[in-house]
Design a protein around this motif. Sequence first.
Motif, PDB file in Angstrom:
ATOM      1  N   PHE A  85     -45.129  -4.037  76.205  1.00  0.00           N
ATOM      2  CA  PHE A  85     -45.897  -3.655  75.948  1.00  0.00           C
ATOM      3  C   PHE A  85     -45.678  -1.906  75.634  1.00  0.00           C
ATOM      4  O   PHE A  85     -47.023  -1.563  76.102  1.00  0.00           O
ATOM      5  CB  PHE A  85     -44.511  -2.882  77.600  1.00  0.00           C
ATOM      6  CG  PHE A  85     -44.554  -4.378  78.847  1.00  0.00           C
ATOM      7  CD1 PHE A  85     -45.421  -4.940  79.413  1.00  0.00           C
ATOM      8  CD2 PHE A  85     -43.373  -4.496  78.677  1.00  0.00           C
ATOM      9  CE1 PHE A  85     -45.594  -6.341  79.750  1.00  0.00           C
ATOM     10  CE2 PHE A  85     -43.155  -5.304  79.152  1.00  0.00           C
ATOM     11  CZ  PHE A  85     -43.807  -6.044  80.072  1.00  0.00           C
ATOM     12  N   TRP A 306     -52.249   0.476  85.873  1.00  0.00           N
ATOM     13  CA  TRP A 306     -52.428   0.432  84.522  1.00  0.00           C
ATOM     14  C   TRP A 306     -51.100   0.533  83.514  1.00  0.00           C
ATOM     15  O   TRP A 306     -51.314   0.152  82.288  1.00  0.00           O
ATOM     16  CB  TRP A 306     -53.952   0.742  84.043  1.00  0.00           C
ATOM     17  CG  TRP A 306     -54.678   0.237  85.091  1.00  0.00           C
ATOM     18  CD1 TRP A 306     -55.581  -0.527  85.088  1.00  0.00           C
ATOM     19  CD2 TRP A 306     -55.433   1.693  86.111  1.00  0.00           C
ATOM     20  NE1 TRP A 306     -56.698  -0.300  86.980  1.00  0.00           N
ATOM     21  CE2 TRP A 306     -56.413   0.756  86.859  1.00  0.00           C
ATOM     22  CE3 TRP A 306     -54.818   3.114  85.387  1.00  0.00           C
ATOM     23  CZ2 TRP A 306     -56.825   2.084  87.889  1.00  0.00           C
ATOM     24  CZ3 TRP A 306     -55.853   4.079  86.600  1.00  0.00           C
ATOM     25  CH2 TRP A 306     -56.747   3.243  87.241  1.00  0.00           C
ATOM     26  N   ARG A 308     -47.165   1.104  81.987  1.00  0.00           N
ATOM     27  CA  ARG A 308     -45.916   0.805  81.250  1.00  0.00           C
ATOM     28  C   ARG A 308     -45.403   1.813  80.941  1.00  0.00           C
ATOM     29  O   ARG A 308     -44.979   2.048  79.764  1.00  0.00           O
ATOM     30  CB  ARG A 308     -45.940  -0.537  80.786  1.00  0.00           C
ATOM     31  CG  ARG A 308     -46.827  -1.563  81.289  1.00  0.00           C
ATOM     32  CD  ARG A 308     -45.926  -2.914  82.832  1.00  0.00           C
ATOM     33  NE  ARG A 308     -47.218  -4.359  82.657  1.00  0.00           N
ATOM     34  CZ  ARG A 308     -46.383  -4.683  82.966  1.00  0.00           C
ATOM     35  NH1 ARG A 308     -45.246  -5.271  83.321  1.00  0.00           N
ATOM     36  NH2 ARG A 308     -47.438  -5.475  83.497  1.00  0.00           N
ATOM     37  N   PRO A 322     -51.744   3.274  75.802  1.00  0.00           N
ATOM     38  CA  PRO A 322     -52.408   1.528  76.232  1.00  0.00           C
ATOM     39  C   PRO A 322     -52.329   1.688  77.579  1.00  0.00           C
ATOM     40  O   PRO A 322     -50.986   0.992  78.013  1.00  0.00           O
ATOM     41  CB  PRO A 322     -51.203   1.537  75.185  1.00  0.00           C
ATOM     42  CG  PRO A 322     -50.227   1.968  75.008  1.00  0.00           C
ATOM     43  CD  PRO A 322     -50.520   3.198  75.300  1.00  0.00           C
ATOM     44  N   LEU A 324     -52.455  -0.746  79.943  1.00  0.00           N
ATOM     45  CA  LEU A 324     -52.578  -2.428  79.974  1.00  0.00           C
ATOM     46  C   LEU A 324     -53.545  -3.224  81.026  1.00  0.00           C
ATOM     47  O   LEU A 324     -53.343  -3.207  82.106  1.00  0.00           O
ATOM     48  CB  LEU A 324     -51.306  -3.349  79.824  1.00  0.00           C
ATOM     49  CG  LEU A 324     -51.160  -2.954  79.063  1.00  0.00           C
ATOM     50  CD1 LEU A 324     -49.147  -2.779  79.411  1.00  0.00           C
ATOM     51  CD2 LEU A 324     -51.417  -3.315  78.187  1.00  0.00           C
ATOM     52  N   ARG A 328     -60.764  -5.941  79.207  1.00  0.00           N
ATOM     53  CA  ARG A 328     -60.977  -4.517  78.749  1.00  0.00           C
ATOM     54  C   ARG A 328     -62.126  -4.265  78.410  1.00  0.00           C
ATOM     55  O   ARG A 328     -62.830  -2.896  78.499  1.00  0.00           O
ATOM     56  CB  ARG A 328     -59.808  -4.771  77.768  1.00  0.00           C
ATOM     57  CG  ARG A 328     -59.865  -3.580  76.587  1.00  0.00           C
ATOM     58  CD  ARG A 328     -59.333  -3.472  75.337  1.00  0.00           C
ATOM     59  NE  ARG A 328     -59.615  -4.203  74.575  1.00  0.00           N
ATOM     60  CZ  ARG A 328     -59.229  -5.447  73.462  1.00  0.00           C
ATOM     61  NH1 ARG A 328     -57.994  -4.847  73.574  1.00  0.00           N
ATOM     62  NH2 ARG A 328     -60.184  -5.974  72.530  1.00  0.00           N
ATOM     63  N   TRP A 370     -50.757 -11.171  73.599  1.00  0.00           N
ATOM     64  CA  TRP A 370     -51.576  -9.944  74.679  1.00  0.00           C
ATOM     65  C   TRP A 370     -51.668  -8.714  74.765  1.00  0.00           C
ATOM     66  O   TRP A 370     -52.684  -8.289  75.318  1.00  0.00           O
ATOM     67  CB  TRP A 370     -49.820 -10.733  76.012  1.00  0.00           C
ATOM     68  CG  TRP A 370     -50.338 -10.199  76.990  1.00  0.00           C
ATOM     69  CD1 TRP A 370     -50.772 -10.587  78.321  1.00  0.00           C
ATOM     70  CD2 TRP A 370     -49.562  -9.226  77.492  1.00  0.00           C
ATOM     71  NE1 TRP A 370     -50.597 -10.060  78.633  1.00  0.00           N
ATOM     72  CE2 TRP A 370     -50.347  -9.012  79.229  1.00  0.00           C
ATOM     73  CE3 TRP A 370     -49.353  -7.528  77.115  1.00  0.00           C
ATOM     74  CZ2 TRP A 370     -49.978  -8.129  80.088  1.00  0.00           C
ATOM     75  CZ3 TRP A 370     -49.169  -6.842  77.687  1.00  0.00           C
ATOM     76  CH2 TRP A 370     -48.917  -6.793  79.271  1.00  0.00           C
ATOM     77  N   PHE A 371     -50.916  -8.096  74.089  1.00  0.00           N
ATOM     78  CA  PHE A 371     -50.641  -6.601  73.377  1.00  0.00           C
ATOM     79  C   PHE A 371     -52.616  -6.409  73.218  1.00  0.00           C
ATOM     80  O   PHE A 371     -53.162  -5.821  73.795  1.00  0.00           O
ATOM     81  CB  PHE A 371     -50.061  -6.341  72.898  1.00  0.00           C
ATOM     82  CG  PHE A 371     -49.810  -4.306  73.270  1.00  0.00           C
ATOM     83  CD1 PHE A 371     -49.260  -3.178  74.066  1.00  0.00           C
ATOM     84  CD2 PHE A 371     -50.789  -3.796  71.979  1.00  0.00           C
ATOM     85  CE1 PHE A 371     -49.576  -2.056  73.837  1.00  0.00           C
ATOM     86  CE2 PHE A 371     -50.686  -2.638  71.862  1.00  0.00           C
ATOM     87  CZ  PHE A 371     -50.444  -1.709  72.904  1.00  0.00           C
ATOM     88  N   HIS A 374     -55.210  -6.848  76.363  1.00  0.00           N
ATOM     89  CA  HIS A 374     -55.222  -6.140  76.711  1.00  0.00           C
ATOM     90  C   HIS A 374     -55.229  -4.682  76.935  1.00  0.00           C
ATOM     91  O   HIS A 374     -55.323  -3.639  78.051  1.00  0.00           O
ATOM     92  CB  HIS A 374     -54.498  -6.658  77.874  1.00  0.00           C
ATOM     93  CG  HIS A 374     -54.358  -7.726  78.136  1.00  0.00           C
ATOM     94  ND1 HIS A 374     -55.262  -8.849  79.403  1.00  0.00           N
ATOM     95  CD2 HIS A 374     -53.686  -8.654  77.930  1.00  0.00           C
ATOM     96  CE1 HIS A 374     -55.147  -9.632  80.047  1.00  0.00           C
ATOM     97  NE2 HIS A 374     -54.462 -10.248  79.003  1.00  0.00           N
ATOM     98  N   ALA A 375     -55.383  -4.218  76.371  1.00  0.00           N
ATOM     99  CA  ALA A 375     -54.671  -2.769  76.032  1.00  0.00           C
ATOM    100  C   ALA A 375     -55.876  -1.723  75.646  1.00  0.00           C
ATOM    101  O   ALA A 375     -56.749  -2.304  74.629  1.00  0.00           O
ATOM    102  CB  ALA A 375     -54.006  -2.550  73.931  1.00  0.00           C
ATOM    103  N   ALA A 398     -53.263  -5.713  83.733  1.00  0.00           N
ATOM    104  CA  ALA A 398     -52.641  -6.869  83.384  1.00  0.00           C
ATOM    105  C   ALA A 398     -51.773  -7.440  84.075  1.00  0.00           C
ATOM    106  O   ALA A 398     -50.973  -6.805  84.277  1.00  0.00           O
ATOM    107  CB  ALA A 398     -52.820  -6.762  81.816  1.00  0.00           C
ATOM    108  N   PRO A 401     -46.702 -10.765  81.089  1.00  0.00           N
ATOM    109  CA  PRO A 401     -47.828 -11.781  79.152  1.00  0.00           C
ATOM    110  C   PRO A 401     -47.083 -12.452  78.906  1.00  0.00           C
ATOM    111  O   PRO A 401     -46.487 -13.428  79.183  1.00  0.00           O
ATOM    112  CB  PRO A 401     -47.038 -10.563  78.115  1.00  0.00           C
ATOM    113  CG  PRO A 401     -45.856  -9.956  79.286  1.00  0.00           C
ATOM    114  CD  PRO A 401     -46.178  -9.365  80.364  1.00  0.00           C
TER     115      PRO A 401
END
Length: 434
Positions: A85, A306, A308, A322, A324, A328, A370-371, A374-375, A398, A401
């Motif tokens: 995250f 969006w 976290r 960032p 998510l 993107r 994953w990060f 999607h970041a 997103a 993960p």
Amino acid sequence: MAIGEAGPGSARSGMRPKRLEDAVRDRLGRECVYVPSCRFGLFVALRHWCPPGGRVLMSPVNDDVIFFVVLAAGLRPVQAPLDPFDASIDVDAVPDETWGSLSAVLTTNLYGNPDPAPGLRARCDALGIPLFEDGAHAIGSEVGGRPVGAWGDASVFSLSKHVGAQTGGILALADPDRSAAVREACADLLAPRRTVSELTYAVRPYAEAAVRRLGLRRAAWAAMGLLGLTEREGIRMPLRPDALAGAVRSAPDLGAHDPWVRVDMHDYRLEPGPVRLRRVHRALGRLDDVLRASREGTELLLSTPWARPPADGTVQPLFRVPLLVADRDAAIAALARRGIVVGYLYDPPLDDYAGAAFTDPSPAPGNARWFARHALPVDPLRAREAAEALERSGAQPAGSPEVSEAPEAPAAQPPEPPEPSEGAEARGLGPPRG
């Protein structure tokens, strides 16, 4: 001092920017050395503390320039497992055999979100190895009750990010007795000051303002591409593995790695002149106002669907927040329609980008992939505009993960180059970088 390299700086006393060093020393409580760039300061620190051939634990979601600085210092990058995250190093997920093989640890503090410095400090102390903090994005962040940069044996900061000076950096030292040796190493590696470079730097803000006012940023970026003046076609620079392998064989050697290390900032090792130093000092005087606005924007963006939010509820003055998002590329396009440029993307992760020939891959690469996919790094100074644009576009958060150990192809690039950013480090017209 750096081993095996000498330069023109050793024969010059130069200008010591003491006021800048004192200003950052007051923030960190540590001896500070002004350097022409964050990447230059990191190279000096790695060479000063680490033996050639040593292994450095680092984040795979990081600027490729930093990866090449580690290689230039004659060291082997070792990619760490990450928290999905915020892309901070997951200390407990690093295998014991990896800890036992390391010569140093390098944090990233990505976008200003702190790495777990207290835990990393404890591990490094137990192993008797140095901890280096890359605080390029985190000059105002804190962790464990201390500022980022106050945990490592050495830490580096960029004055091109929050400070906005588009030049300069700080190398902070835990042990002030090392200051003389570090300053000598810096002097040996500096390139001579150039009048043309100083003049270019002096007029650059006015040229950028004219380009923005006339709405010519995209046209200027396209023209530079046609003239072959840009160095990236996508997020990552071309690896050029055959040439890189030759450079690695000669390491430690900053000159051999210069084609990679200089990307987006060709004056990264240039001795600073008075114009640069005066502008950096003025910009540093506005830092607290920038950090205050960044914290407010970060708080707003963390309240969106969006984001976290951090588990402890701490709101840092992030350089980028960032978010998510599921798609993107679509989110980047939605922001671009509002004139908001998205930069500082680090996709794919470094182990997928460079391969096992140049780095030890992460033992658990799924979270980093994953990060990285999607970041969406959003400037908190434009938080309200960005949140409204994403909401109107129907951007979706997103999902959870998917931690997969299977190899994955590099992420698709945006359909066209991002619009140039006024904060880009290279020429003020290129895409923003880390």
